[in-house]
Write a protein that holds these residues in place. Structure first.
Motif, mmCIF file in Angstrom:
data_model
loop_
_atom_site.group_PDB
_atom_site.id
_atom_site.type_symbol
_atom_site.label_atom_id
_atom_site.label_comp_id
_atom_site.label_asym_id
_atom_site.label_seq_id
_atom_site.Cartn_x
_atom_site.Cartn_y
_atom_site.Cartn_z
ATOM 1 N N LEU A 290 9.655 10.248 -6.070
ATOM 2 C CA LEU A 290 10.641 9.307 -6.036
ATOM 3 C C LEU A 290 10.228 8.018 -5.462
ATOM 4 C CD1 LEU A 290 13.766 8.598 -6.122
ATOM 5 C CD2 LEU A 290 13.635 9.944 -3.881
ATOM 6 N N LEU A 291 9.322 7.831 -4.521
ATOM 7 C CA LEU A 291 9.100 6.624 -3.857
ATOM 8 C C LEU A 291 8.007 5.805 -4.758
ATOM 9 C CD1 LEU A 291 7.966 8.121 -0.414
ATOM 10 C CD2 LEU A 291 10.065 6.985 -0.798
ATOM 11 N N VAL A 292 7.312 6.404 -5.594
ATOM 12 C CA VAL A 292 6.646 5.728 -6.486
ATOM 13 C C VAL A 292 7.722 4.839 -7.778
ATOM 14 C CG1 VAL A 292 4.789 5.877 -8.502
ATOM 15 C CG2 VAL A 292 4.521 7.049 -6.323
ATOM 16 N N ALA A 293 8.494 5.638 -8.062
ATOM 17 C CA ALA A 293 9.600 5.220 -8.969
ATOM 18 C C ALA A 293 10.382 4.034 -8.389
ATOM 19 C CB ALA A 293 10.406 6.527 -9.387
ATOM 20 N N CYS A 294 10.589 4.219 -7.085
ATOM 21 C CA CYS A 294 11.328 3.177 -6.460
ATOM 22 C C CYS A 294 10.577 2.093 -6.447
ATOM 23 C CB CYS A 294 11.983 3.639 -5.303
ATOM 24 S SG CYS A 294 13.210 4.851 -5.066
ATOM 25 N N ARG A 295 9.047 1.990 -6.426
ATOM 26 C CA ARG A 295 8.368 0.647 -6.236
ATOM 27 C C ARG A 295 8.003 0.039 -7.614
ATOM 28 N NH1 ARG A 295 5.513 -0.429 -2.017
ATOM 29 N NH2 ARG A 295 3.802 -1.135 -3.166
ATOM 30 N N ARG A 296 8.520 0.698 -8.660
ATOM 31 C CA ARG A 296 8.280 0.326 -9.814
ATOM 32 C C ARG A 296 9.220 -1.018 -10.178
ATOM 33 N NH1 ARG A 296 10.865 3.232 -14.750
ATOM 34 N NH2 ARG A 296 11.822 1.375 -15.190
ATOM 35 N N LYS A 297 8.927 -2.166 -10.737
ATOM 36 C CA LYS A 297 9.491 -3.338 -10.958
ATOM 37 C C LYS A 297 10.041 -3.412 -12.234
ATOM 38 C CE LYS A 297 6.804 -5.410 -7.290
ATOM 39 N NZ LYS A 297 5.942 -6.771 -6.952
#
Length: 476
Positions: free
Chosen positions: A464-471
């Motif tokens: 989830l944290l990785v996905a949230c950092r996707r721009k």
């Protein structure tokens, strides 16, 4: 010749039939990674081999697929993805026919290797074909359906296998692929178009392909053997060393190759890399559940395999319904928001498993299974769309191969990681070696089950944290 399938009226007219043909084979290829598990005791008895040897019927299939996915993904980019897909269907059907023949263990393993050879060809190219054929406005829905087929095949194996074994011999677990496969091949002969680029002048990176295959074979053979004979065994340690050396050689070779198997520049694309990593982490999370849930339902709660199967089938059934809808919505509003919503639902489901015990109502557990299916259905389609739409057309084959490899790595690591953590934790808790469900002390299993699901929760949170950092969003 047309420069794009999007310009070909006949291809566009048949695009949903093309999806059906590719999707049907995708179900069979992924199904055969899990359908055999339930038949292993019968195979072990019939072929008069120990159970730990019978498990290689499953392990070999997964190892061969992981070893060859990148090679066939790159080969598809060079000589044509549809050509590779067609050849793969032939190998898979031939392997399925041979695997169903009750001969000896060596014949069965050889047949499984042939099956896996063909399956890796279809898995490496299916996403790339769909991405090339479908316009961006429908791509999310189409890739969502492919994601549904992958989920259905991966999760439904034990249930389908149990149904077949209830009425037929174990050979039909493989033979069921033959008529379906032949039908798909015939359908594909009429509707699959010719490849746009018949042949590239680029050379194939055989050194990279060989070292990567050695890496995968060494790594996963070590993992599977380690679970049987212990990770401190000399043989297992040697295999891990071979895998590590192969990884070093692979990276060194790829950095100097003119046309490498993987151009590491593709990972500089943050949309591609972050979405790929997120998908990998969620597959690890899902297969933690796949390993633990049968122990909980059948051993701890005393349910019959049939009832347990009905409960577990909620996962793929919900995902199959939701994924195309999520894909269609992502075609309109973008991929990032839906992916994050799906991940949040999966995270909540992991918290629900973490709180599950022997007194948990079965309806609540079943609702949690449905919730994880809902979360995956919402997440997988937009995530696959981002992975495949973020690369150039010339890299679609290798991107599809990497995406399929990430799924299979997630599946293998999830299975091996869950069992390793579970049995190691139970052994430590009990002060003795435990390699199966402790029938007389179910409280030990429940306590350590929570440890496994806590790890799954952390892995899902990381995704989830990785996905949230996707721009950003994909541009049409």
């Amino acid at each position: 010749m047309k420069q794009s399938y999007l310009e070909d009226e006949e291809v566009q007219r048949h695009r949903w039939w093309i999806l059906a043909a590719i999707g049907l084979f995708t179900i069979m290829a992924t199904l055969d990674g899990s359908i055999v598990n339930i038949a292993l005791p019968v195979i072990s008895h019939d072929l008069e081999i120990p159970m730990n040897q019978a498990e290689w019927v499953v392990s070999l299939y997964l190892i061969v697929i992981c070893a060859l996915l990148l090679f066939f993904g790159k080969l598809g980019d060079l000589i044509g993805k549809i050509k590779i897909f067609r050849i793969g269907t032939l190998f898979f059907v031939a392997g399925s026919f041979l695997a169903g023949i009750k001969g000896n263990f060596s014949l069965l393993l050889a047949a499984r290797a042939i099956q896996a050879f063909g399956a890796s060809m279809t898995m490496a190219t299916n996403n790339g074909i769909i991405t090339e054929i479908f316009p961006f406005s429908e791509r999310g829905k189409a890739l969502g359906m492919i994601g549904s087929f992958v989920a259905l095949g991966s999760i439904a194996g034990p249930g389908v296998g149990g149904l077949i074994l209830a009425h037929l011999t174990w050979g039909y677990i493989f033979w069921i692929n033959v008529p379906i496969g032949v039908l798909t091949i015939i359908l594909g002969a009429f509707i699959l178009p010719a490849d746009l680029n018949q042949k590239s002048k680029q050379s194939l990176d055989y050194k990279g392909a060989l070292t990567f295959a050695v890496l995968m074979i060494g790594l996963f053979t070590a993992i599977f053997l380690g679970q049987e004979i212990g990770f401190t065994s000399v043989l297992v340690i040697v295999l891990f060393v071979i895998a590590a050396v192969s990884l070093w050689l692979f990276i060194k070779i790829e950095l100097v190759q003119t046309n490498p198997l993987i151009s590491f520049a593709i990972f500089k694309n943050q949309q591609f890399s972050r979405s790929l990593l997120t998908g990998f982490l969620i597959f690890v999370t899902n297969f933690f559940f796949n390993v633990i849930s049968p122990f909980y339902l059948e051993n701890a709660r005393g349910l019959s395999p049939r009832i347990a199967g009905y409960i577990l089938m909620l996962f793929p059934l919900v995902q199959v319904v939701v994924a195309p809808l999520s894909g269609a919505i992502s075609d309109r509003i973008g991929t990032k928001l839906l992916a994050i919503i799906g991940l949040c639902l999966i995270l909540v489901s992991q918290l629900g498993y973490l709180l599950t015990n022997l007194q948990t109502p079965l309806w609540l557990f079943a609702a949690n299974v449905g919730l994880v299916g809902l979360g995956n259905g919402i997440f997988q389609a937009p995530n696959n769309t981002t992975v495949m739409s973020s690369v150039s057309v010339k890299d679609l084959g290798i991107a599809g191969g990497i995406n399929a490899l990430a799924r299979n790595l997630g599946m293998v690591i999830g299975i091996s990681g869950a069992t390793t953590v579970l049995f190691a934790a139970m052994s430590s808790h009990a002060g003795r070696q435990i390699t199966t469900y402790p029938a007389k002390t179910p409280e030990i299993f429940i306590f350590e089950m929570h440890a496994v699901f806590l790890l799954a929760f952390v892995i899902c949170l990381a995704g989830l944290l990785v996905a949230c950092r996707r721009k950003g969003e994909m541009k049409k």
